[in-house]
Design an enzyme around this catalytic site. Structure first.
Site, PDB file in Angstrom:
ATOM      1  CG  ASP A   1      -2.909   3.433   6.959  1.00  0.00           C
ATOM      2  OD1 ASP A   1      -2.924   2.547   5.584  1.00  0.00           O
ATOM      3  OD2 ASP A   1      -3.818   4.056   7.210  1.00  0.00           O
TER       4      ASP A   1
ATOM      5  CG  HIS B   1      -0.763   6.126   4.767  1.00  0.00           C
ATOM      6  ND1 HIS B   1      -1.943   6.100   4.909  1.00  0.00           N
ATOM      7  CD2 HIS B   1      -0.226   6.766   5.687  1.00  0.00           C
ATOM      8  CE1 HIS B   1      -2.589   6.850   5.800  1.00  0.00           C
ATOM      9  NE2 HIS B   1      -1.471   7.161   6.570  1.00  0.00           N
TER      10      HIS B   1
ATOM     11  CG  ASN C   1      -1.740   1.193   1.239  1.00  0.00           C
ATOM     12  OD1 ASN C   1      -2.255   1.574   0.352  1.00  0.00           O
ATOM     13  ND2 ASN C   1      -1.951   1.779   2.489  1.00  0.00           N
TER      14      ASN C   1
ATOM     15  CB  SER D   1       5.090   5.319   4.421  1.00  0.00           C
ATOM     16  OG  SER D   1       5.587   6.359   5.017  1.00  0.00           O
TER      17      SER D   1
HETATM   18  C1  GRF Z   1      -2.875   8.912  -2.415  1.00  0.00           C
HETATM   19  O1  GRF Z   1      -2.559   9.979  -1.659  1.00  0.00           O
HETATM   20  C2  GRF Z   1      -2.552   7.410  -1.452  1.00  0.00           C
HETATM   21  O2  GRF Z   1      -1.556   7.904  -0.840  1.00  0.00           O
HETATM   22  C3  GRF Z   1      -3.659   7.366  -0.683  1.00  0.00           C
HETATM   23  O3  GRF Z   1      -4.797   7.641  -1.491  1.00  0.00           O
HETATM   24  C4  GRF Z   1      -4.408   8.976  -2.360  1.00  0.00           C
HETATM   25  C5  GRF Z   1      -5.049   8.069  -3.518  1.00  0.00           C
HETATM   26  O4  GRF Z   1      -4.745   9.096  -4.842  1.00  0.00           O
HETATM   27  N1  GRF Z   1      -3.733   6.183   0.011  1.00  0.00           N
HETATM   28  P1  GRF Z   1      -4.878   8.397  -6.171  1.00  0.00           P
HETATM   29  O5  GRF Z   1      -5.975   7.828  -6.367  1.00  0.00           O
HETATM   30  O6  GRF Z   1      -3.788   7.248  -6.442  1.00  0.00           O
HETATM   31  O7  GRF Z   1      -4.728   9.479  -7.035  1.00  0.00           O
END
Ligand code: GRF
Length: 202
Positions: free
Chosen positions: A159, A123, A121, A150
């Site tokens: 997370d 984050h 993932n 991260s």
């Molecule tokens: C990103 O900031 C990611 O880190 C978080 O959710 C957001 C998703 O944005 N988990 P996208 O859909 O990839 O544009």
């Protein structure tokens, strides 16, 4: 002399590790993963983009890129039942890794148990700081001078899994959650494909 170039390229593609990407929204990280997979030396290929929201904007990006998509609303379904459908679709696509890219649903423990160490993932915080939502607002409110993102292995706790890689950006005077998000997002787009490539190569 015979030209085996095309054969070589086909073989290289077949050897790439198949990855499914799960999204819930605009899919910019998914798009970055897909774009990086165009490189000849990328060790993964995206075989499926799946969403828990049929209106997720990223689905159109994936379709335009010629990637198989699967969309099903989770609404009205028990988490385990939804995840079982998702799991079946991912396995049908032949994926060996799963990359969460803005996937806004907790995965059930039984789903994760079937993919131990192979779900990753991204984050938007410097974990272990600011798990969950509103990460940029919380970093600004805390007076932090650095934010970032991260990449971590997914475990059942939100997370919480082992952090594999991070990218840092400054938090500047006057930053709002939006301006900070706009600074972090390109760092996400650079970090995620690079880290996923390293993980599937290992
Ligand atoms: C990103 O900031 C990611 O880190 C978080 O959710 C957001 C998703 O944005 N988990 P996208 O859909 O990839 O544009």
């Amino acid at each position: 002399m015979a030209d085996f170039g095309a054969v070589g390229r086909a073989d290289a593609s077949a050897e790439r590790i198949p990855v499914a990407v799960l999204i819930s929204g605009r899919g910019s990280n998914m798009a970055a993963l897909v774009a990086a997979a165009q490189a000849d030396d990328c060790p993964y290929r995206v075989v499926l983009v799946a969403a828990n929201d049929p209106d997720a904007g990223g689905l159109a990006i994936a379709r335009t890129a010629g990637i198989a998509t699967f969309a099903l609303s989770h609404k009205g379904m028990a988490r385990a039942a939804f995840d079982a459908v998702l799991d079946a679709e991912i396995r049908r696509a032949g994926a060996e890794w799963i990359a969460l890219a803005g996937y806004m649903r907790l995965l059930s423990p039984s789903f994760i148990a079937g993919w131990t160490g192979r779900i990753v993932n991204i984050h938007p915080s410097l974990l272990p700081l600011y798990k969950g939502l509103d990460t940029h607002a919380r970093a600004i409110a805390a007076g932090d001078t650095e934010g970032g993102c991260s990449v971590h292995i997914v475990t059942p706790e939100l997370d919480d899994g082992p952090v594999v890689a991070q990218a840092r950006v400054p938090i500047l005077p006057g930053d709002t959650p939006d301006t900070l998000a706009a600074r972090v997002l390109p760092a996400e787009h650079a970090l995620y494909p690079k880290t996923l490539a390293e993980l599937v190569r290992a």
